[in-house]
Design a protein around this motif. Sequence first.
Motif, PDB file in Angstrom:
ATOM      1  N   LYS A   1     -45.102 -46.303 -71.472  1.00 51.32           N
ATOM      2  CA  LYS A   1     -43.884 -45.822 -72.146  1.00 51.32           C
ATOM      3  C   LYS A   1     -42.645 -46.200 -71.337  1.00 51.32           C
ATOM      4  CE  LYS A   1     -45.768 -42.371 -75.155  1.00 51.32           C
ATOM      5  NZ  LYS A   1     -47.042 -41.715 -75.011  1.00 51.32           N
TER       6      LYS A   1
ATOM      7  N   ARG B   1     -42.748 -37.323 -86.180  1.00 52.82           N
ATOM      8  CA  ARG B   1     -43.453 -38.594 -85.914  1.00 52.82           C
ATOM      9  C   ARG B   1     -44.873 -38.256 -85.493  1.00 52.82           C
ATOM     10  NH1 ARG B   1     -42.335 -40.968 -80.863  1.00 52.82           N
ATOM     11  NH2 ARG B   1     -44.574 -40.727 -80.634  1.00 52.82           N
TER      12      ARG B   1
ATOM     13  N   ASP C   1     -48.683 -39.250 -84.181  1.00 52.47           N
ATOM     14  CA  ASP C   1     -49.395 -40.253 -83.387  1.00 52.47           C
ATOM     15  C   ASP C   1     -50.891 -40.213 -83.701  1.00 52.47           C
ATOM     16  OD1 ASP C   1     -46.997 -40.848 -82.211  1.00 52.47           O
ATOM     17  OD2 ASP C   1     -47.405 -39.783 -80.335  1.00 52.47           O
TER      18      ASP C   1
ATOM     19  N   GLU D   1     -51.260 -36.219 -82.208  1.00 56.61           N
ATOM     20  CA  GLU D   1     -50.203 -35.189 -82.080  1.00 56.61           C
ATOM     21  C   GLU D   1     -49.062 -35.482 -83.047  1.00 56.61           C
ATOM     22  OE1 GLU D   1     -47.400 -35.189 -78.995  1.00 56.61           O
ATOM     23  OE2 GLU D   1     -47.311 -37.359 -78.883  1.00 56.61           O
TER      24      GLU D   1
ATOM     25  N   ASN E   1     -44.696 -35.114 -83.172  1.00 56.53           N
ATOM     26  CA  ASN E   1     -43.451 -34.853 -82.428  1.00 56.53           C
ATOM     27  C   ASN E   1     -42.358 -34.503 -83.425  1.00 56.53           C
ATOM     28  OD1 ASN E   1     -44.208 -36.033 -79.631  1.00 56.53           O
ATOM     29  ND2 ASN E   1     -44.817 -37.604 -81.085  1.00 56.53           N
TER      30      ASN E   1
HETATM   31 MG   LIG Z   1     -47.696 -39.160 -78.285  1.00 54.02          MG
END
Ligand SMILES: [Mg+2]
Length: 361
Positions: free
Chosen positions: A261, A300, A302, A315, A317
Amino acid sequence: MSFQVSFIFGGISSEYDGSISSLTHIISSYLALAPTERPFSVKHLYHLSRDDGLVRTFPFHSTFTISEIQTYISDTSRPGRTLPDSFDGIRSCNEYIVNLLPGQFGEDGGVQTLAALFGLKGTFGDPQVASLVMNKYAMSSFVSSLFPTGTVKSPKTKLVKQSYSDKVIQIANSVEGPIVVKPNSLGSSLLTEVFESPSGVGSELCNIVDRILKYDSTALIQKFIPGDDYSCGCIVTSSRTTILPVVRIETERDFFGHAEKEDSKLSNKTIVDRDDVVSDRLKSATRLIASAVGIHSIGRFDFKVTSASEIYFLECNCIPGLSQDSIFTKMLLHEGMTVIDLILLMASHSYSFIRKPHLIE
Ligand SMILES: [Mg+2]
Ligand SMILES: Nc1ncnc2c1ncn2[C@@H]1O[C@H](COP(=O)(O)OP(=O)(O)O)[C@@H](O)[C@H]1O
């Protein structure tokens, strides 16, 4: 200009820098528009300092430059106000607030509870939804129950709490094969690691669990799911839910961890949109989950997708990054939208959460 929008950003979580990047991108996109093209006016910028937890209000003015953000946020000599005091002031101004506080307290129901108590207008949403979504274990169970036939699965997961942290190796051994250790409710993939096998790495594993338990009440030990990462975003307004194009994230070790990231060269992000079966399945899963859980303005999601096209939910967000390089920004661009279009849409068409009365008459 009919709308006045203010932003609260910074925060006390480890995702502070991401919040600053999101605000910087939004304000620079706004300043890049000719004043007559700006679809709303920016009223206030509220910085929640990670140093003293106080809120300082920046004046936004007609000659504002992006470098002023750095100057303001590093100046803690100006008087600040506690969050409840600031929210009291915001209530009396009746302004629309975009919440850019990711992570602990900003995304987990903390700030949402205060906003609901003060009756603020903005993107805060339902505190209970925020708490559920931020709890990866609870959210995975919720998602599994929505897909009883396994069209979207959750990786096998074990919880580690302080009280049984001496059993880490035993717990890890009960999850066969490579495992992932991660915090249940922190973000940015901090303290998130993959281990080929628990045997031989016992002390490293216990060490990372100990570190997680300093910041989070629960650590997760999860079966490692090989395959690419996929992410799918949505925008929820009072009249419709828009599902954004899906992004596939490829990494060398099938793991979009903290290192990946931080360094954009370690991942390859591509839009996977039309005529793609996996993308269609992820979009319909996202629509169902967003509606069932009650996502309020944006989200968002994942996922991991294996080579056999099995979909695993990881998950959701609720305050995804909105910086120039963020995955959500990429999704928006492909949809033909900028962050400014997004904010206008939220401020003009999404409903602000209103707390229901507590007493039954
Ligand atoms: Mg994530
Ligand atoms: N069970 C898992 N199997 C494989 N990879 C995982 C697993 N859990 C997490 N990861 C990897 O770690 C990344 C971060 O995990 P995630 O659950 O999305 O939390 P966060 O993004 O909040 O750190 C994921 O994008 C994925 O690449």
